[in-house]
Motif scaffolding. Structure first.
Motif, PDB file in Angstrom:
ATOM      1  N   SER A 195      -6.821  -2.033  11.788  1.00  0.00           N
ATOM      2  CA  SER A 195      -5.576  -2.393  11.114  1.00  0.00           C
ATOM      3  C   SER A 195      -5.236  -1.483   9.941  1.00  0.00           C
ATOM      4  O   SER A 195      -4.105  -1.483   9.491  1.00  0.00           O
ATOM      5  CB  SER A 195      -5.633  -3.844  10.679  1.00  0.00           C
ATOM      6  OG  SER A 195      -6.885  -4.151  10.158  1.00  0.00           O
ATOM      7  N   LEU A 196      -6.209  -0.700   9.462  1.00  0.00           N
ATOM      8  CA  LEU A 196      -5.858   0.192   8.346  1.00  0.00           C
ATOM      9  C   LEU A 196      -4.841   1.246   8.774  1.00  0.00           C
ATOM     10  O   LEU A 196      -4.036   1.704   7.986  1.00  0.00           O
ATOM     11  CB  LEU A 196      -7.100   0.884   7.797  1.00  0.00           C
ATOM     12  CG  LEU A 196      -7.733   0.246   6.567  1.00  0.00           C
ATOM     13  CD1 LEU A 196      -8.905   1.060   6.094  1.00  0.00           C
ATOM     14  CD2 LEU A 196      -6.736   0.084   5.452  1.00  0.00           C
ATOM     15  N   ASN A 242      -2.421   0.706  10.709  1.00  0.00           N
ATOM     16  CA  ASN A 242      -1.097   0.076  10.681  1.00  0.00           C
ATOM     17  C   ASN A 242      -0.440   0.212   9.317  1.00  0.00           C
ATOM     18  O   ASN A 242       0.786   0.192   9.228  1.00  0.00           O
ATOM     19  CB  ASN A 242      -1.202  -1.405  11.048  1.00  0.00           C
ATOM     20  CG  ASN A 242      -1.523  -1.590  12.506  1.00  0.00           C
ATOM     21  OD1 ASN A 242      -1.286  -0.690  13.294  1.00  0.00           O
ATOM     22  ND2 ASN A 242      -2.085  -2.731  12.855  1.00  0.00           N
ATOM     23  N   VAL A 243      -1.276   0.334   8.266  1.00  0.00           N
ATOM     24  CA  VAL A 243      -0.706   0.503   6.923  1.00  0.00           C
ATOM     25  C   VAL A 243       0.158   1.763   6.900  1.00  0.00           C
ATOM     26  O   VAL A 243       1.239   1.781   6.306  1.00  0.00           O
ATOM     27  CB  VAL A 243      -1.824   0.576   5.859  1.00  0.00           C
ATOM     28  CG1 VAL A 243      -1.248   0.913   4.499  1.00  0.00           C
ATOM     29  CG2 VAL A 243      -2.573  -0.727   5.795  1.00  0.00           C
ATOM     30  N   ILE A 296       3.462   0.999   8.620  1.00  0.00           N
ATOM     31  CA  ILE A 296       4.315   0.114   7.831  1.00  0.00           C
ATOM     32  C   ILE A 296       4.904   0.853   6.639  1.00  0.00           C
ATOM     33  O   ILE A 296       6.103   0.771   6.373  1.00  0.00           O
ATOM     34  CB  ILE A 296       3.512  -1.119   7.375  1.00  0.00           C
ATOM     35  CG1 ILE A 296       3.149  -1.978   8.585  1.00  0.00           C
ATOM     36  CG2 ILE A 296       4.299  -1.939   6.384  1.00  0.00           C
ATOM     37  CD1 ILE A 296       2.125  -3.018   8.307  1.00  0.00           C
ATOM     38  N   THR A 330       7.736   3.109   7.679  1.00  0.00           N
ATOM     39  CA  THR A 330       9.029   2.438   7.869  1.00  0.00           C
ATOM     40  C   THR A 330       9.684   2.195   6.518  1.00  0.00           C
ATOM     41  O   THR A 330      10.894   2.377   6.369  1.00  0.00           O
ATOM     42  CB  THR A 330       8.884   1.093   8.599  1.00  0.00           C
ATOM     43  OG1 THR A 330       8.120   0.210   7.795  1.00  0.00           O
ATOM     44  CG2 THR A 330       8.268   1.238   9.966  1.00  0.00           C
ATOM     45  N   GLY A 331       8.857   1.807   5.522  1.00  0.00           N
ATOM     46  CA  GLY A 331       9.397   1.577   4.182  1.00  0.00           C
ATOM     47  C   GLY A 331       9.981   2.853   3.603  1.00  0.00           C
ATOM     48  O   GLY A 331      11.077   2.853   3.044  1.00  0.00           O
ATOM     49  N   ALA A 370      13.588  -7.021   8.401  1.00  0.00           N
ATOM     50  CA  ALA A 370      12.205  -6.895   8.860  1.00  0.00           C
ATOM     51  C   ALA A 370      12.207  -6.562  10.347  1.00  0.00           C
ATOM     52  O   ALA A 370      13.064  -7.027  11.082  1.00  0.00           O
ATOM     53  CB  ALA A 370      11.442  -8.181   8.584  1.00  0.00           C
ATOM     54  N   SER A 408       2.433  -8.906   9.955  1.00  0.00           N
ATOM     55  CA  SER A 408       2.692  -7.687   9.185  1.00  0.00           C
ATOM     56  C   SER A 408       3.728  -6.841   9.914  1.00  0.00           C
ATOM     57  O   SER A 408       3.424  -6.206  10.908  1.00  0.00           O
ATOM     58  CB  SER A 408       1.408  -6.902   8.984  1.00  0.00           C
ATOM     59  OG  SER A 408       0.710  -6.820  10.188  1.00  0.00           O
ATOM     60  N   VAL A 409       4.934  -6.876   9.418  1.00  0.00           N
ATOM     61  CA  VAL A 409       6.021  -6.143  10.050  1.00  0.00           C
ATOM     62  C   VAL A 409       6.591  -5.125   9.068  1.00  0.00           C
ATOM     63  O   VAL A 409       6.571  -5.336   7.871  1.00  0.00           O
ATOM     64  CB  VAL A 409       7.138  -7.093  10.524  1.00  0.00           C
ATOM     65  CG1 VAL A 409       6.656  -7.960  11.648  1.00  0.00           C
ATOM     66  CG2 VAL A 409       7.636  -7.950   9.392  1.00  0.00           C
ATOM     67  N   GLY A 410       7.082  -4.035   9.601  1.00  0.00           N
ATOM     68  CA  GLY A 410       7.708  -3.020   8.761  1.00  0.00           C
ATOM     69  C   GLY A 410       9.145  -3.375   8.475  1.00  0.00           C
ATOM     70  O   GLY A 410       9.584  -4.496   8.711  1.00  0.00           O
ATOM     71  N   VAL A 411       9.864  -2.412   7.949  1.00  0.00           N
ATOM     72  CA  VAL A 411      11.256  -2.650   7.621  1.00  0.00           C
ATOM     73  C   VAL A 411      12.096  -1.634   8.388  1.00  0.00           C
ATOM     74  O   VAL A 411      11.616  -0.562   8.755  1.00  0.00           O
ATOM     75  CB  VAL A 411      11.473  -2.524   6.095  1.00  0.00           C
ATOM     76  CG1 VAL A 411      11.173  -1.142   5.597  1.00  0.00           C
ATOM     77  CG2 VAL A 411      12.863  -2.944   5.697  1.00  0.00           C
ATOM     78  N   ASN A 436       5.534   3.013  -1.618  1.00  0.00           N
ATOM     79  CA  ASN A 436       5.107   3.111  -0.229  1.00  0.00           C
ATOM     80  C   ASN A 436       4.186   4.306  -0.017  1.00  0.00           C
ATOM     81  O   ASN A 436       3.232   4.232   0.758  1.00  0.00           O
ATOM     82  CB  ASN A 436       6.329   3.217   0.680  1.00  0.00           C
ATOM     83  CG  ASN A 436       6.920   1.861   0.968  1.00  0.00           C
ATOM     84  OD1 ASN A 436       6.230   0.972   1.439  1.00  0.00           O
ATOM     85  ND2 ASN A 436       8.182   1.676   0.661  1.00  0.00           N
ATOM     86  N   LEU A 438       0.751   3.405  -1.205  1.00  0.00           N
ATOM     87  CA  LEU A 438       0.047   2.555  -0.235  1.00  0.00           C
ATOM     88  C   LEU A 438      -0.639   3.418   0.808  1.00  0.00           C
ATOM     89  O   LEU A 438      -1.826   3.252   1.111  1.00  0.00           O
ATOM     90  CB  LEU A 438       1.028   1.647   0.488  1.00  0.00           C
ATOM     91  CG  LEU A 438       1.594   0.449  -0.230  1.00  0.00           C
ATOM     92  CD1 LEU A 438       2.312  -0.419   0.762  1.00  0.00           C
ATOM     93  CD2 LEU A 438       0.496  -0.324  -0.890  1.00  0.00           C
ATOM     94  N   ALA A 497      -4.627   3.880   1.460  1.00  0.00           N
ATOM     95  CA  ALA A 497      -5.182   3.566   2.783  1.00  0.00           C
ATOM     96  C   ALA A 497      -5.947   4.776   3.314  1.00  0.00           C
ATOM     97  O   ALA A 497      -6.999   4.639   3.952  1.00  0.00           O
ATOM     98  CB  ALA A 497      -4.072   3.175   3.749  1.00  0.00           C
TER      99      ALA A 497
END
Lengths: 133, 139
Positions: B2-3, B5-6, B9, B12-13, B51, B63-66, B119, B122, B126
């Protein structure tokens, strides 16, 4: 005497998994900090860790390629946060500052778990090589 | 894992915030674009964030992006000025100025660039976490 890696590493591998998951949830909150109507989510660490440790997966097993993937993870520890400010005008409950600090804290704790694991691995290495390597 | 995925996400931000920065730049650049009719006048543009819910259907609901749903033009009244001497003035002597509020746009710009930076941070941290994980047991 056999070395059991499962026992040697303890809870830390699961802890890392849950920390990574938590990082993902917080990243989603921060990415959506300006999305109208978005509700911030948080991970209940205790519940998620307990689930990861017991490897609970309540779902139906797939015995055929055409079976659907039915996983009913009963509340995998992710819930909506209780906002500090009830009405922000656009229905968004993300507090970017709080989320940033939580992300930082989570990342430090992730690295602490890694540090513990490194120590354990060092110990095991020493045991295997008899302190020669 | 899942890291990773950061990264998705926060990407997308970042792209959503850069669309917001683009519209702000366009609004400020056109803040003084004069025209001689209501239809041809520039109107302030703003992105609409939402979202990314189609990912939620794929079992990633927490956990969804934007994403940017679209860009809407502001329907605030235009600034109509009586200025018969202006080369762009219409038959009645009026010129039409965009409904851009420059102060609003400046604060929007600051907010967008701060969110963009957050973002990036982040993704950066990560990356550090993953790097440390790759080094596990090697030191």
């Amino acid at each position: 005497m056999a070395i059991s890696f499962e026992k040697a590493f303890g809870i830390h591998p699961q802890s890392l998994q849950v920390r990574a998951k938590n990082a993902e949830v917080i990243a989603a909150n921060i990415a959506n900090a300006d999305t109208p109507g978005y509700k911030a989510k948080g991970l209940d660490f205790k519940a998620a860790l307990a689930q990861a440790a017991s490897k609970q997966q309540s779902g139906m097993s797939k015995t055929h390629a055409k079976h659907f993937d039915i996983r009913t993870e009963i509340n995998n520890g992710v819930d909506y946060r209780v906002p500090n400010q009830a009405d922000t005008g656009d229905g968004n409950t993300v507090d970017a500052q709080v989320e940033r600090n939580l992300y930082l804290e989570n990342s430090m704790k992730y690295q602490a778990s890694l540090q513990f694991l490194t120590g354990k691995i060092k110990g095991l290495k020493k045991a295997i090589t008899g302190g020669q390597g | 894992m899942s890291l990773f995925n950061v990264f998705d996400i926060s990407a997308t931000g970042m792209s959503a915030q850069s669309v917001r920065l683009n519209t702000t730049a366009s609004n400020i650049a056109n803040a003084d674009s004069v025209s001689s009719s209501v239809d041809k006048t520039y109107r302030a543009r703003h992105p609409v964030f939402a979202a990314e819910m189609q990912k939620a259907a794929a079992g990633q609901e927490e956990s969804v992006g934007v994403k940017v749903l679209g860009i809407v033009e502001s329907d605030k009244p235009l600034n109509i000025e009586y200025s018969p001497g202006h080369p762009m003035a219409d038959a009645g002597g009026y010129i039409y100025k965009p409904n851009v509020n420059v102060i609003e746009e400046m604060t929007n710009m600051i907010s967008a660039s701060r969110s963009y930076q957050t973002n990036i941070q982040l993704a950066e941290s990560a990356k550090n976490m993953l790097n440390k994980t790759l080094m596990l047991g090697q030191r």
